[in-house]
Design an enzyme around this catalytic site. Sequence first.
Site, mmCIF file in Angstrom:
data_model
loop_
_atom_site.group_PDB
_atom_site.id
_atom_site.type_symbol
_atom_site.label_atom_id
_atom_site.label_comp_id
_atom_site.label_asym_id
_atom_site.label_seq_id
_atom_site.Cartn_x
_atom_site.Cartn_y
_atom_site.Cartn_z
ATOM 1 N N GLU A 11 0.710 -1.242 0.012
ATOM 2 C CA GLU A 11 -0.097 0.043 0.001
ATOM 3 C C GLU A 11 0.840 1.427 -0.143
ATOM 4 O O GLU A 11 0.635 2.467 -0.562
ATOM 5 C CB GLU A 11 -0.917 0.097 1.206
ATOM 6 C CG GLU A 11 -1.794 -1.131 1.236
ATOM 7 C CD GLU A 11 -3.139 -0.852 0.228
ATOM 8 O OE1 GLU A 11 -2.555 -1.309 -1.146
ATOM 9 O OE2 GLU A 11 -4.154 -0.540 0.221
ATOM 10 N N THR A 44 -5.904 8.707 -4.672
ATOM 11 C CA THR A 44 -6.041 8.653 -3.239
ATOM 12 C C THR A 44 -5.078 9.504 -2.581
ATOM 13 O O THR A 44 -5.672 10.411 -1.530
ATOM 14 C CB THR A 44 -5.332 7.205 -2.912
ATOM 15 O OG1 THR A 44 -5.992 6.073 -3.223
ATOM 16 C CG2 THR A 44 -5.522 7.002 -1.186
#
Lengths: 310, 310
Positions: free
Chosen positions: A132, A185
């Site tokens: 991530e 994001t």
Amino acid sequence: MKNSIKVFAPATVANVVCGFDVLGFAVNEPGDEVEMRFTDTQGVVIKRITGDDGRLPLDAAKNTVSASVQHYLKHINRLDVGVEIELHKKMPIGSGLGSSSASTVAGLFAINKLMGDLLTPTELVPFAMKGEELACGYGHADNVAPALLGGFVLIRSYEPLDVISLPTPVGMYAAIVYPEVDVPTKDARQMIRSKVALKDAVTQWGNVAGLVSGLFMNDFDLIGRSMKDVLVEPTRSILIPGFEEMRKLAMDNGAIGFGISGSGPSVFALTKDEETAKIITKAQQQHLHKININSKAFVSPVNAEGPKIM
Amino acid sequence: MKNSIKVFAPATVANVVCGFDVLGFAVNEPGDEVEMRFTDTQGVVIKRITGDDGRLPLDAAKNTVSASVQHYLKHINRLDVGVEIELHKKMPIGSGLGSSSASTVAGLFAINKLMGDLLTPTELVPFAMKGEELACGYGHADNVAPALLGGFVLIRSYEPLDVISLPTPVGMYAAIVYPEVDVPTKDARQMIRSKVALKDAVTQWGNVAGLVSGLFMNDFDLIGRSMKDVLVEPTRSILIPGFEEMRKLAMDNGAIGFGISGSGPSVFALTKDEETAKIITKAQQQHLHKININSKAFVSPVNAEGPKIM
């Protein structure tokens, strides 16, 4: 020991409205698939990626799947192993549904199976967080933990990492709509204020506690009452076309609750059954079509099992 | 219908470390007692208060017990009723143990019983909050709700009021020490910053969710790990003499967790049994004695039943 494996890992809805950075759940679909096999040559390589329109890196050091597999092999002291990976993207990238997480988790689940289940799913979480970090600059766990463990998951603490599996209410469905607009994001995170009013924080943790209680009590009404976000949604929802109308369509059609999936632009509703979920996504997609936004919809039970071998 | 009644209502520990303004639990002792009887004269009067060293008002409009009973009678449209109250303070005032709350709740429980249980304990919460508003300028519910319902209670939301009873872990004890110094609730509230870092708020609601999960899972270790407060305790603990040493004594002697009760100055530890609780309060009192602070200690199971008729 097997020589090759094919694994599916699920998409995930992070935050679950009130639980910014600490809550998430997995769905049965969509998700990504990873094929992995041992090779005679030391090192991890990405052999092929399908379904990504060429957007993901084939460079093993830059791809989240290979990079996290590499971390895993280093941890178990088996950098001598040779592994070849095929990644089949079966879900949209940048949708707020944990796309990178699904790929990473599929890869880690696969290599862990091939190596003989050396680590538990919970122990795999830190390796997935490394993926991530590579994918979105921030090693959060609210997608990878539910993708690995299935169901609803609480990340109680990041330092030290403390991941708690919560109960999955029986019969609960997720109605997901992905409006095909771009909300990276990183940008979505930067929109959030770094300081918040204590009063709002109290409201938020009352709701987080209510949502968790609702999950344990199998109380859909309490879960719904708790799905409110006074901190992040007011800002992030601005980036999502038709957000308020989609909320209205969800709630008017019997949703338990509605909100942004992760950092968006996907939105989700929780429902008591499949039929309600289908009615909601249909109405929301019709609205998006009317305002000239293409969209994809996914209706699925809340996933209770995590990744699976195909 | 009975003509008179005597009721005990329990002391309470608000916040439970991480759940500022939303969590609280009740203990079996200490607590306050209210005697109440019907009279021939319309209106609510305070006949006598014992154990308060003359600190509480006898004026029915200013006393939290009579004022909240008055609110109750107005609500049920029975202002014709005549009621006389004796309040027996059996716990220290201004200790951070919900002293005003125990008195108010005893009074409301008493009048509701005398009138034939017209309202449920949960329905009494708003009337008790009126008493809190009078007592400390702020109508919070994290003392009155657990005092009324017993056990651990979540106030998910204040507007609208949403009170959730949480499970009480079997065999759990509270070890409470009240250092006899003055920390008025109003001052303790004013010390808290009105803006907090989002990062800290995330830490806090991760812990709130963890604590609630631990209660449902009967997982004492998870409850303990979650009893951390990065927002309020660092400021409020400054007002409490020997706080860090008392924490060390609690944790070294096997406490599940430790923190400030409400706005202090009382501190509490949760323990697995009575023996541990006694060892902790003894060690803490010895330390306070060494630094010339008088103290009182209370060891009690977590209360599961709320007020009771004596």
